[in-house]
Design a protein around this motif. Structure first.
Motif, PDB file in Angstrom:
ATOM      1  N   ILE A 159       0.837  -1.205   0.000  1.00 40.58           N
ATOM      2  CA  ILE A 159       0.000   0.000   0.000  1.00 40.58           C
ATOM      3  C   ILE A 159       0.868   1.250   0.000  1.00 40.58           C
ATOM      4  O   ILE A 159       0.594   2.222  -0.716  1.00 40.58           O
ATOM      5  CB  ILE A 159      -0.953  -0.011   1.207  1.00 40.58           C
ATOM      6  N   LEU A 160       1.931   1.243   0.796  1.00 43.40           N
ATOM      7  CA  LEU A 160       2.797   2.415   0.879  1.00 43.40           C
ATOM      8  C   LEU A 160       3.603   2.614  -0.398  1.00 43.40           C
ATOM      9  O   LEU A 160       3.873   3.757  -0.795  1.00 43.40           O
ATOM     10  CB  LEU A 160       3.747   2.270   2.084  1.00 43.40           C
ATOM     11  N   MET A 161       3.991   1.499  -1.054  1.00 45.93           N
ATOM     12  CA  MET A 161       4.798   1.595  -2.267  1.00 45.93           C
ATOM     13  C   MET A 161       3.951   1.942  -3.494  1.00 45.93           C
ATOM     14  O   MET A 161       4.293   2.830  -4.266  1.00 45.93           O
ATOM     15  CB  MET A 161       5.540   0.268  -2.497  1.00 45.93           C
ATOM     16  N   GLU A 237      -7.018   3.041   6.818  1.00 42.87           N
ATOM     17  CA  GLU A 237      -6.699   4.461   6.877  1.00 42.87           C
ATOM     18  C   GLU A 237      -5.481   4.774   5.996  1.00 42.87           C
ATOM     19  O   GLU A 237      -5.450   5.809   5.317  1.00 42.87           O
ATOM     20  CB  GLU A 237      -6.425   4.865   8.325  1.00 42.87           C
ATOM     21  N   ALA A 238      -4.473   3.873   6.031  1.00 42.90           N
ATOM     22  CA  ALA A 238      -3.286   4.077   5.199  1.00 42.90           C
ATOM     23  C   ALA A 238      -3.656   4.031   3.715  1.00 42.90           C
ATOM     24  O   ALA A 238      -3.124   4.801   2.910  1.00 42.90           O
ATOM     25  CB  ALA A 238      -2.240   3.009   5.521  1.00 42.90           C
ATOM     26  N   TYR A 239      -4.561   3.112   3.363  1.00 39.45           N
ATOM     27  CA  TYR A 239      -5.008   3.010   1.964  1.00 39.45           C
ATOM     28  C   TYR A 239      -5.697   4.306   1.535  1.00 39.45           C
ATOM     29  O   TYR A 239      -5.405   4.850   0.457  1.00 39.45           O
ATOM     30  CB  TYR A 239      -5.958   1.823   1.832  1.00 39.45           C
ATOM     31  N   GLN A 240      -6.599   4.803   2.376  1.00 38.66           N
ATOM     32  CA  GLN A 240      -7.307   6.037   2.034  1.00 38.66           C
ATOM     33  C   GLN A 240      -6.350   7.227   1.972  1.00 38.66           C
ATOM     34  O   GLN A 240      -6.473   8.088   1.099  1.00 38.66           O
ATOM     35  CB  GLN A 240      -8.424   6.292   3.050  1.00 38.66           C
ATOM     36  N   ALA A 241      -5.392   7.256   2.908  1.00 36.18           N
ATOM     37  CA  ALA A 241      -4.411   8.343   2.897  1.00 36.18           C
ATOM     38  C   ALA A 241      -3.536   8.274   1.645  1.00 36.18           C
ATOM     39  O   ALA A 241      -3.211   9.310   1.039  1.00 36.18           O
ATOM     40  CB  ALA A 241      -3.544   8.273   4.154  1.00 36.18           C
ATOM     41  N   GLY A 245      -3.218  11.075  -1.103  1.00 36.06           N
ATOM     42  CA  GLY A 245      -1.915  11.614  -1.480  1.00 36.06           C
ATOM     43  C   GLY A 245      -1.654  11.477  -2.964  1.00 36.06           C
ATOM     44  O   GLY A 245      -1.102  12.388  -3.600  1.00 36.06           O
ATOM     45  N   ARG A 246      -2.085  10.323  -3.517  1.00 34.39           N
ATOM     46  CA  ARG A 246      -1.901  10.115  -4.954  1.00 34.39           C
ATOM     47  C   ARG A 246      -2.726  11.119  -5.750  1.00 34.39           C
ATOM     48  O   ARG A 246      -2.258  11.672  -6.748  1.00 34.39           O
ATOM     49  CB  ARG A 246      -2.310   8.683  -5.298  1.00 34.39           C
TER      50      ARG A 246
END
Length: 311
Positions: A159-161, A237-241, A245-246
């Motif tokens: 998800i972060l990458m 939450e990380a996915y939505q963030a 951000g994208r």
């Protein structure tokens, strides 16, 4: 249906079920059956009809312990983790003074391990068999928790990458699987705690402290699944963030490009006007000069935006 006479770790296969109805002088009988075998076992061993209904019921039974006249009935769940899916296997257990009957609807790997444990530990009582079986079932949960931890860590890195829509499907799927397993784990811990704390005549008192160790392990597993539920929330939450951000990155690029082309549009707009008196239109090098100025403006703005990390 498989019938085994267990005597101090020695296993003897028995063909006649009628023989198992009589308590052995030494050891106990372990009968592993399918639900359709219960029609034969119920009259021979006096199994309670409510327990039989639980065994053959299509719906998943929650872990529980029921005390009948001369036997106990337990439902406990084994676990398997495959292709990101959690599978719980219902294991029904009838515990008597000289017999233990296990009933499952599908194959359970715990029973293969139990054959070697019986020989190694020289098991000679059904309550000791029950202890080792429950211990094996709980140990498999630790293997599954490790796999889920690795999967969550890998999913977080992905998800972060590079966020994909498929990640949301994985998150939702894992969340439902974890919530389902947790719903079964809490009563299962309570079942093992009852084996530890209750005075049950068919279970020797010295085994209670051993069940206490399994209770601690079961509590750790419940805590792990509680933590997984929180981690799943954090992943969402990380996915939505990451998506936000994208989207911000894309909008920033579009805004920068629009800003770069804005002065160029002004220049082309000015020289696109159809006035008769425009000195630059008479210049033999006017076209090239305007193109050069436009290229210089665009390049300069691009370099400025790049240095400011807007592109």
């Amino acid at each position: 249906m498989k019938i085994r006479l267990v005597q101090n770790g020695i296993i003897t296969e028995i063909e006649d079920i009628e023989e198992a109805a009589t308590p052995p002088v030494n050891g106990f009988y372990w009968i592993h059956a399918a639900p359709f075998d219960l029609d034969i076992l119920q009259p021979l061993f006096g199994l309670h009809h409510l327990a039989i209904e639980d065994c053959i019921d299509e719906e998943e039974q929650r872990p529980k312990l029921q005390n009948y006249d001369d036997h106990y009935f337990m439902v406990i769940n084994g676990i398997t983790f495959h292709n990101h899916d959690i599978f719980l296997r219902e294991i029904n257990i009838f515990l008597g003074s000289s017999t233990i009957i296990t009933v499952t609807k599908q194959e359970a790997p715990e029973f293969t391990t139990m054959l070697s444990i019986i020989r190694e530990k020289e098991v000679n009582r059904p309550d000791a068999f029950l202890y080792y079986l429950v211990d094996q079932i709980v140990d498999l949960y630790f293997d599954v928790t490790e796999k889920i931890e690795d999967l969550l860590e890998d999913l977080e890195e992905q998800i972060l990458m590079h966020t994909k829509k498929s990640h949301l499907d994985q998150i939702i799927g894992l969340r439902s699987e974890i919530l389902y397993a947790r719903k079964m784990l809490v009563p299962q811990r309570d079942l093992i705690d009852a084996l530890h704390k209750k005075e049950l005549p068919l279970i020797q008192p010295y085994l209670r402290k051993y069940f206490g160790d399994i209770v601690e392990d079961a509590s750790k597993i419940v805590e792990s699944f509680e933590a997984f539920r929180e981690l799943i929330g954090n992943l969402r939450e990380a996915y939505q963030a990451a998506l936000a951000g994208r989207a911000n990155d894309i909008m920033r690029v579009f805004t920068a490009l629009t800003t770069i082309f804005m002065p160029l549009t002004i220049v082309t707009g000015i020289y696109g006007m159809n006035f008769d008196v425009m000195p630059e239109l008479r210049s033999p090098y006017g076209y090239y000069i305007v193109l050069g100025c436009m290229a210089a403006i665009g390049t300069t703005m691009f370099i400025i935006f790049k240095k400011k990390d807007w592109l």
